[in-house]
Design a protein around this motif. Structure first.
Motif, PDB file in Angstrom:
ATOM      1  N   GLN A 144       0.832  -1.208   0.000  1.00 21.31           N
ATOM      2  CA  GLN A 144       0.000   0.000   0.000  1.00 21.31           C
ATOM      3  C   GLN A 144       0.865   1.256   0.000  1.00 21.31           C
ATOM      4  N   VAL A 145       0.426   2.263  -0.739  1.00 16.83           N
ATOM      5  CA  VAL A 145       1.135   3.546  -0.781  1.00 16.83           C
ATOM      6  C   VAL A 145       0.112   4.674  -0.691  1.00 16.83           C
ATOM      7  N   LEU A 146       0.499   5.734   0.008  1.00 17.73           N
ATOM      8  CA  LEU A 146      -0.411   6.866   0.213  1.00 17.73           C
ATOM      9  C   LEU A 146       0.195   8.132  -0.386  1.00 17.73           C
ATOM     10  N   TYR A 147      -0.605   8.854  -1.153  1.00 15.77           N
ATOM     11  CA  TYR A 147      -0.161  10.133  -1.726  1.00 15.77           C
ATOM     12  C   TYR A 147      -1.049  11.239  -1.166  1.00 15.77           C
ATOM     13  N   TYR A 148      -0.442  12.234  -0.514  1.00 16.58           N
ATOM     14  CA  TYR A 148      -1.224  13.407  -0.098  1.00 16.58           C
ATOM     15  C   TYR A 148      -1.212  14.406  -1.251  1.00 16.58           C
ATOM     16  N   VAL A 149      -2.393  14.880  -1.639  1.00 21.65           N
ATOM     17  CA  VAL A 149      -2.492  15.714  -2.842  1.00 21.65           C
ATOM     18  C   VAL A 149      -3.678  16.677  -2.711  1.00 21.65           C
ATOM     19  N   PRO A 150      -3.519  17.934  -3.161  1.00 24.08           N
ATOM     20  CA  PRO A 150      -4.682  18.827  -3.125  1.00 24.08           C
ATOM     21  C   PRO A 150      -5.800  18.264  -4.010  1.00 24.08           C
ATOM     22  N   LYS A 151      -7.035  18.473  -3.581  1.00 25.93           N
ATOM     23  CA  LYS A 151      -8.176  17.898  -4.302  1.00 25.93           C
ATOM     24  C   LYS A 151      -8.141  18.264  -5.786  1.00 25.93           C
ATOM     25  N   LYS A 152      -7.822  19.536  -6.062  1.00 25.77           N
ATOM     26  CA  LYS A 152      -7.871  20.024  -7.453  1.00 25.77           C
ATOM     27  C   LYS A 152      -6.809  19.345  -8.336  1.00 25.77           C
ATOM     28  N   ASP A 153      -5.779  18.761  -7.716  1.00 27.35           N
ATOM     29  CA  ASP A 153      -4.708  18.146  -8.508  1.00 27.35           C
ATOM     30  C   ASP A 153      -4.821  16.627  -8.614  1.00 27.35           C
ATOM     31  N   ILE A 197      -6.684  14.583 -10.375  1.00 31.18           N
ATOM     32  CA  ILE A 197      -6.728  13.998 -11.725  1.00 31.18           C
ATOM     33  C   ILE A 197      -5.335  14.054 -12.358  1.00 31.18           C
ATOM     34  N   GLU A 198      -4.648  15.186 -12.156  1.00 32.90           N
ATOM     35  CA  GLU A 198      -3.285  15.321 -12.709  1.00 32.90           C
ATOM     36  C   GLU A 198      -2.351  14.269 -12.117  1.00 32.90           C
ATOM     37  N   LEU A 199      -2.451  14.075 -10.798  1.00 36.07           N
ATOM     38  CA  LEU A 199      -1.585  13.089 -10.153  1.00 36.07           C
ATOM     39  C   LEU A 199      -1.918  11.680 -10.664  1.00 36.07           C
ATOM     40  N   ASN A 259      -0.780  -4.095  -5.827  1.00 33.75           N
ATOM     41  CA  ASN A 259      -0.437  -2.778  -5.292  1.00 33.75           C
ATOM     42  C   ASN A 259      -1.701  -1.957  -5.088  1.00 33.75           C
ATOM     43  N   ALA A 260      -1.719  -1.196  -4.003  1.00 35.18           N
ATOM     44  CA  ALA A 260      -2.863  -0.315  -3.747  1.00 35.18           C
ATOM     45  C   ALA A 260      -2.353   1.098  -3.538  1.00 35.18           C
ATOM     46  N   TYR A 261      -2.951   2.041  -4.265  1.00 38.66           N
ATOM     47  CA  TYR A 261      -2.542   3.442  -4.185  1.00 38.66           C
ATOM     48  C   TYR A 261      -3.718   4.257  -3.666  1.00 38.66           C
ATOM     49  N   ALA A 262      -3.455   5.137  -2.699  1.00 39.89           N
ATOM     50  CA  ALA A 262      -4.535   5.975  -2.165  1.00 39.89           C
ATOM     51  C   ALA A 262      -4.171   7.440  -2.383  1.00 39.89           C
ATOM     52  N   LEU A 263      -5.116   8.206  -2.940  1.00 35.37           N
ATOM     53  CA  LEU A 263      -4.900   9.645  -3.133  1.00 35.37           C
ATOM     54  C   LEU A 263      -5.721  10.368  -2.078  1.00 35.37           C
ATOM     55  N   CYS A 264      -5.044  11.087  -1.191  1.00 33.39           N
ATOM     56  CA  CYS A 264      -5.740  11.683  -0.052  1.00 33.39           C
ATOM     57  C   CYS A 264      -5.646  13.205  -0.082  1.00 33.39           C
ATOM     58  N   SER A 265      -6.793  13.874  -0.115  1.00 36.36           N
ATOM     59  CA  SER A 265      -6.793  15.340  -0.054  1.00 36.36           C
ATOM     60  C   SER A 265      -7.004  15.765   1.402  1.00 36.36           C
ATOM     61  N   GLU A 287       7.604  11.968  -2.962  1.00 36.78           N
ATOM     62  CA  GLU A 287       8.236  12.400  -4.208  1.00 36.78           C
ATOM     63  C   GLU A 287       7.221  12.367  -5.355  1.00 36.78           C
ATOM     64  N   HIS A 288       6.435  13.416  -5.487  1.00 30.97           N
ATOM     65  CA  HIS A 288       5.542  13.501  -6.659  1.00 30.97           C
ATOM     66  C   HIS A 288       5.256  14.971  -6.959  1.00 30.97           C
ATOM     67  N   PRO A 289       4.790  15.281  -8.156  1.00 30.38           N
ATOM     68  CA  PRO A 289       4.714  16.690  -8.585  1.00 30.38           C
ATOM     69  C   PRO A 289       3.611  17.524  -7.915  1.00 30.38           C
ATOM     70  N   PHE A 290       2.705  16.905  -7.157  1.00 27.73           N
ATOM     71  CA  PHE A 290       1.574  17.686  -6.633  1.00 27.73           C
ATOM     72  C   PHE A 290       1.410  17.524  -5.118  1.00 27.73           C
ATOM     73  N   PRO A 291       2.457  17.845  -4.351  1.00 30.91           N
ATOM     74  CA  PRO A 291       2.364  17.602  -2.905  1.00 30.91           C
ATOM     75  C   PRO A 291       1.316  18.502  -2.249  1.00 30.91           C
TER      76      PRO A 291
END
Length: 413
Positions: A222-231, A233-235, A344-350, A373-377
């Motif tokens: 499992q991996v977690l990405y913190y990302v602003p809501k507006k980004d 789709i881009e992520l 693999n499980a990926y979670a996008l969290c705003s 390490e991603h373009p939309f922290p």
């Protein structure tokens, strides 16, 4: 333990051997003896644990042992109620597979498709009926279904059935079946309302618990990405281009969200299909077929549409929107890493989903690793966006009248 040890008869053992299974899963090992003993059962087991066979095999055995002459025509003696069409169709596939060396027949009925062919099959008579609640009651009202001879009633995915608002339908179906029937209730989780339902309709049930809900799939990284809501789709696009490969299932909370993401991915030349509750049944089945046969490698779905769908060889699950019920997260990621494979499980969290992540981690007792390490922290200090603010909004709150109209109004005193 082998299937032979479970006292199953030769035609069933032959069918099981042809499917390539040698030994029963834990849920089958525990449940089958209770069902053969005609006991009521309440079983908590997640999809992917082999629970369909846990009720299909003993039901077929009980019906096989007590077959009546065909002169009278077949009567419905077992009913399996399922919340979604996909799940119902899948249960029917299982019954067909296991019953092929017997002369027991089954059929599946659900809404969203023409009712006439379903009526024709029912007229000829079947032993086992698999149905969604609405269509079952509909056909019963039209006198096409007689439930007077039902010996076993199965309620599958009971928690989802109640979440979808089927509680009254389920109770009505239970009342339409004879008093002394056996009831088997299967549910991924046993929340209070499922417990309540079980207490009302089951008689001193045997309990079977397999894998407590908190055990997140062992073979899933499992991996977690913190990302602003507006980004988000881009992520998501960034990950699909650079990181996530293979067959991918993406979860979104709403049908609107599913459609929006589909448009973006198609525009970016990805091969995508979608399933959600508003799609006609034949379109949902086509989408699933294309995904299973490799015409597309990305399937976007809502939870209701994806529950119970059997997809093998799934490489990754993306939680585009995080679920507010932590158990749902466990179900979603459990779609990958099945049958000894790794997934693999990926979670996008705003910012507004941080609380969900907290309760998910508490449930699974795992700190999900964060990929920074991603373009939309997401700015760690970012607060959830509040949509209601005291300062903004209409200045004419109460009656929504303009000052001018208030002046014009003649007073009666």
């Amino acid at each position: 333990m082998s299937f032979k040890d479970l006292q199953l008869n030769k035609p069933l053992l032959r069918a099981i051997a042809e499917t390539g299974y040698d030994n029963p899963t834990l849920v089958q090992e525990k449940t089958i003896p209770f069902v053969l003993d005609k006991k009521d059962v309440i079983c908590s087991a997640q999809t992917g644990t082999g629970k369909t066979a846990a009720f299909a095999l003993p039901i077929l055995q009980l019906l096989y042992d007590k077959q009546e002459g065909s002169k009278k025509g077949k009567k419905i003696r077992a009913v399996i109620v399922s919340p979604t069409r996909e799940l119902a169709a899948q249960i029917q596939e299982n019954f067909k597979t296991y019953a092929k060396n017997t002369n027991l027949t089954s059929t599946v009925i659900y809404g969203g498709t023409s009712i006439e062919p379903q009526k024709d099959i029912l007229k000829k008579g079947v032993d086992i009926l698999i149905a969604t609640p609405g269509r079952l009651l509909d056909l019963h009202k039209q006198d096409c279904i007689n439930l007077d001879y039902v010996e076993t009633l199965v309620l599958d995915e009971a928690d989802l059935m109640l979440d979808m608002g089927f509680i009254d339908d389920v109770k009505k179906i239970e009342r339409l079946c004879p008093e002394g029937k056996q009831i088997l209730l299967f549910s991924a989780t046993i929340p209070f309302k499922v417990e309540q339902l079980a207490n009302t309709i089951l008689k001193t049930p045997e309990r079977v618990e397999v894998t407590p809900t908190s055990s997140a799939a062992k073979n899933v990284s499992q991996v977690l990405y913190y990302v602003p809501k507006k980004d988000k789709i881009e992520l998501c696009l960034h990950l699909l281009r650079n990181t996530i490969k293979g067959n991918i299932l993406i979860f979104r909370r709403t049908k609107f969200g599913v459609d929006k993401l589909e448009k973006t991915l198609l525009k970016n030349d990805f091969k995508v299909e979608t399933i959600h509750g508003d799609k006609a049944q034949n379109l949902r089945q086509d989408a699933l077929k294309k995904f299973k046969n490799g015409y597309v490698n990305i399937l976007i779905a809502t939870d209701v549409a994806a529950r119970g769908i059997d997809i093998n060889e799934l490489d990754a699950v993306i939680n585009f929107d995080l679920p507010n019920i932590p158990e749902t997260y466990v179900h979603r990621i459990g779609r990958t890493g099945r049958a000894g494979n790794f997934g693999n499980a990926y979670a996008l969290c705003s910012a507004d989903e941080k609380a969900y992540i907290k309760s998910i981690q508490q449930l699974i007792n795992v700190q999900i690793p964060v990929e920074e390490e991603h373009p939309f922290p997401l700015d760690p200090k970012a607060k959830p966006i509040r949509h209601t603010s005291k300062k903004t909004g209409s200045k004419h709150k109460k009656g929504r009248k303009s000052e001018a109209s208030k002046k014009k109004k003649k007073r009666w005193y």
